[in-house]
Design a protein around this motif. Structure first.
Motif, PDB file in Angstrom:
ATOM      1  N   GLU A   7       0.693  -1.142  -0.042  1.00 48.65           N
ATOM      2  CA  GLU A   7      -0.032   0.116  -0.055  1.00 48.65           C
ATOM      3  C   GLU A   7       0.892   1.116   0.083  1.00 48.65           C
ATOM      4  O   GLU A   7       0.370   2.113  -0.655  1.00 48.65           O
ATOM      5  CB  GLU A   7      -0.877  -0.071   1.201  1.00 48.65           C
ATOM      6  CG  GLU A   7      -1.735   1.128   1.177  1.00 48.65           C
ATOM      7  CD  GLU A   7      -3.148   0.938   0.436  1.00 48.65           C
ATOM      8  OE1 GLU A   7      -3.856   1.938   0.071  1.00 48.65           O
ATOM      9  OE2 GLU A   7      -3.327  -0.195   0.005  1.00 48.65           O
TER      10      GLU A   7
ATOM     11  N   GLN B 244      -9.738   4.602  -2.392  1.00 48.69           N
ATOM     12  CA  GLN B 244     -10.948   4.987  -1.261  1.00 48.69           C
ATOM     13  C   GLN B 244     -12.137   5.291  -1.953  1.00 48.69           C
ATOM     14  O   GLN B 244     -13.101   4.875  -1.535  1.00 48.69           O
ATOM     15  CB  GLN B 244      -9.970   6.327  -0.717  1.00 48.69           C
ATOM     16  CG  GLN B 244     -10.990   6.709   0.200  1.00 48.69           C
ATOM     17  CD  GLN B 244     -11.091   6.096   1.622  1.00 48.69           C
ATOM     18  OE1 GLN B 244     -10.214   5.292   1.959  1.00 48.69           O
ATOM     19  NE2 GLN B 244     -12.192   5.956   2.240  1.00 48.69           N
TER      20      GLN B 244
ATOM     21  N   ASN C 128     -13.866   2.018  -2.759  1.00 46.48           N
ATOM     22  CA  ASN C 128     -14.341   1.403  -1.540  1.00 46.48           C
ATOM     23  C   ASN C 128     -15.534   2.133  -0.870  1.00 46.48           C
ATOM     24  O   ASN C 128     -16.618   1.755  -0.349  1.00 46.48           O
ATOM     25  CB  ASN C 128     -13.317   1.563  -0.335  1.00 46.48           C
ATOM     26  CG  ASN C 128     -12.215   0.428  -0.589  1.00 46.48           C
ATOM     27  OD1 ASN C 128     -12.440  -0.677  -1.231  1.00 46.48           O
ATOM     28  ND2 ASN C 128     -11.051   0.853  -0.304  1.00 46.48           N
TER      29      ASN C 128
ATOM     30  N   GLU D 241     -16.298   2.326   7.087  1.00 42.19           N
ATOM     31  CA  GLU D 241     -14.811   1.719   7.554  1.00 42.19           C
ATOM     32  C   GLU D 241     -14.473   0.381   7.531  1.00 42.19           C
ATOM     33  O   GLU D 241     -13.294   0.062   7.526  1.00 42.19           O
ATOM     34  CB  GLU D 241     -14.757   2.444   9.029  1.00 42.19           C
ATOM     35  CG  GLU D 241     -14.995   3.970   9.152  1.00 42.19           C
ATOM     36  CD  GLU D 241     -15.453   4.451  10.415  1.00 42.19           C
ATOM     37  OE1 GLU D 241     -15.267   3.641  11.536  1.00 42.19           O
ATOM     38  OE2 GLU D 241     -15.441   5.592  10.529  1.00 42.19           O
ATOM     39  N   LYS D 242     -15.686  -0.548   7.960  1.00 40.99           N
ATOM     40  CA  LYS D 242     -15.022  -1.722   8.099  1.00 40.99           C
ATOM     41  C   LYS D 242     -14.789  -2.645   6.626  1.00 40.99           C
ATOM     42  O   LYS D 242     -13.925  -3.372   6.843  1.00 40.99           O
ATOM     43  CB  LYS D 242     -16.151  -2.592   8.634  1.00 40.99           C
ATOM     44  CG  LYS D 242     -16.430  -2.384   9.999  1.00 40.99           C
ATOM     45  CD  LYS D 242     -17.572  -2.991  10.555  1.00 40.99           C
ATOM     46  CE  LYS D 242     -18.205  -2.775  12.028  1.00 40.99           C
ATOM     47  NZ  LYS D 242     -19.149  -3.430  12.392  1.00 40.99           N
TER      48      LYS D 242
ATOM     49  N   GLU E  43     -11.326  -1.910   5.503  1.00 41.02           N
ATOM     50  CA  GLU E  43     -10.140  -2.627   6.561  1.00 41.02           C
ATOM     51  C   GLU E  43     -10.158  -4.092   6.306  1.00 41.02           C
ATOM     52  O   GLU E  43      -8.946  -4.642   6.251  1.00 41.02           O
ATOM     53  CB  GLU E  43     -10.681  -2.534   7.847  1.00 41.02           C
ATOM     54  CG  GLU E  43     -10.454  -0.851   8.458  1.00 41.02           C
ATOM     55  CD  GLU E  43     -11.024  -0.590   9.875  1.00 41.02           C
ATOM     56  OE1 GLU E  43     -11.459  -1.591  10.536  1.00 41.02           O
ATOM     57  OE2 GLU E  43     -10.846   0.546  10.355  1.00 41.02           O
TER      58      GLU E  43
ATOM     59  N   GLN F 201      -8.279  -4.723   2.887  1.00 42.99           N
ATOM     60  CA  GLN F 201      -6.863  -4.228   3.182  1.00 42.99           C
ATOM     61  C   GLN F 201      -5.997  -5.390   4.047  1.00 42.99           C
ATOM     62  O   GLN F 201      -5.222  -6.046   3.415  1.00 42.99           O
ATOM     63  CB  GLN F 201      -6.533  -3.061   3.729  1.00 42.99           C
ATOM     64  CG  GLN F 201      -7.007  -1.804   2.884  1.00 42.99           C
ATOM     65  CD  GLN F 201      -6.929  -0.437   3.621  1.00 42.99           C
ATOM     66  OE1 GLN F 201      -6.530  -0.410   4.877  1.00 42.99           O
ATOM     67  NE2 GLN F 201      -7.041   0.635   3.012  1.00 42.99           N
ATOM     68  N   HIS F 202      -6.778  -6.009   5.014  1.00 42.62           N
ATOM     69  CA  HIS F 202      -6.240  -7.239   5.858  1.00 42.62           C
ATOM     70  C   HIS F 202      -6.196  -8.449   4.743  1.00 42.62           C
ATOM     71  O   HIS F 202      -5.155  -8.880   4.753  1.00 42.62           O
ATOM     72  CB  HIS F 202      -7.045  -7.359   6.674  1.00 42.62           C
ATOM     73  CG  HIS F 202      -6.748  -8.587   7.720  1.00 42.62           C
ATOM     74  ND1 HIS F 202      -5.680  -8.501   8.589  1.00 42.62           N
ATOM     75  CD2 HIS F 202      -7.197  -9.708   7.878  1.00 42.62           C
ATOM     76  CE1 HIS F 202      -5.483  -9.531   9.084  1.00 42.62           C
ATOM     77  NE2 HIS F 202      -6.546 -10.477   8.781  1.00 42.62           N
TER      78      HIS F 202
END
Length: 127
Positions: free
Chosen positions: A3, A15, A18, A65-66, A69, A72-73
């Motif tokens: 990233e 972003q 997403n 937000e979730k 994340e 990305q995880h």
């Protein structure tokens, strides 16, 4: 690619994507490339009317937000994977399953030995 190595506009586009799940769905459904939409985003900007159909007012801030994340995880996990090792492990697992199938097949093919003394005792009750 990590990233941190991404160009600033690519991070901003990620972003934007997403924040607009309908746009992600449209890109996947249409078969068009991410590059094509990235170029449109660069040229038109994110406030252009083109993006209106993809805006989702129902998303809450916690959902926004979730999802990134989690995504990305998952990307980090995939990025760290050694696919050669994964392929080797899958191959070994496949061989193990094949061996187990052979063993089970051999046991199924073997007939149970007949017990002659049971047949004799069963005949006593028939008389």
């Amino acid at each position: 690619m990590s990233e941190n190595n991404l160009h600033g506009t690519v991070k901003e586009f990620k972003q934007f994507i997403n924040e607009h799940p309908k746009l992600r769905e449209e890109i996947r459904r249409s078969g068009r490339t991410w590059q094509e939409y990235y170029e449109k985003w660069i040229l038109l900007g994110e406030d252009d009317a083109m993006w209106e159909p993809y805006k989702n007012e129902k998303n809450t801030s916690t959902e926004k937000e979730k999802n990134p994340e989690l995504f990305q995880h998952l990307l980090k996990i995939v990025d760290k994977m050694d696919f050669d090792k994964v392929q080797k492990n899958v191959h070994q697992l496949n061989e193990t399953v094949s061996i187990l199938q052979e063993v089970v097949g051999q046991f199924k093919n073997q007939q149970r030995p007949q017990r002659p003394h049971l047949k004799r005792s069963m005949n006593w009750f028939r008389d």
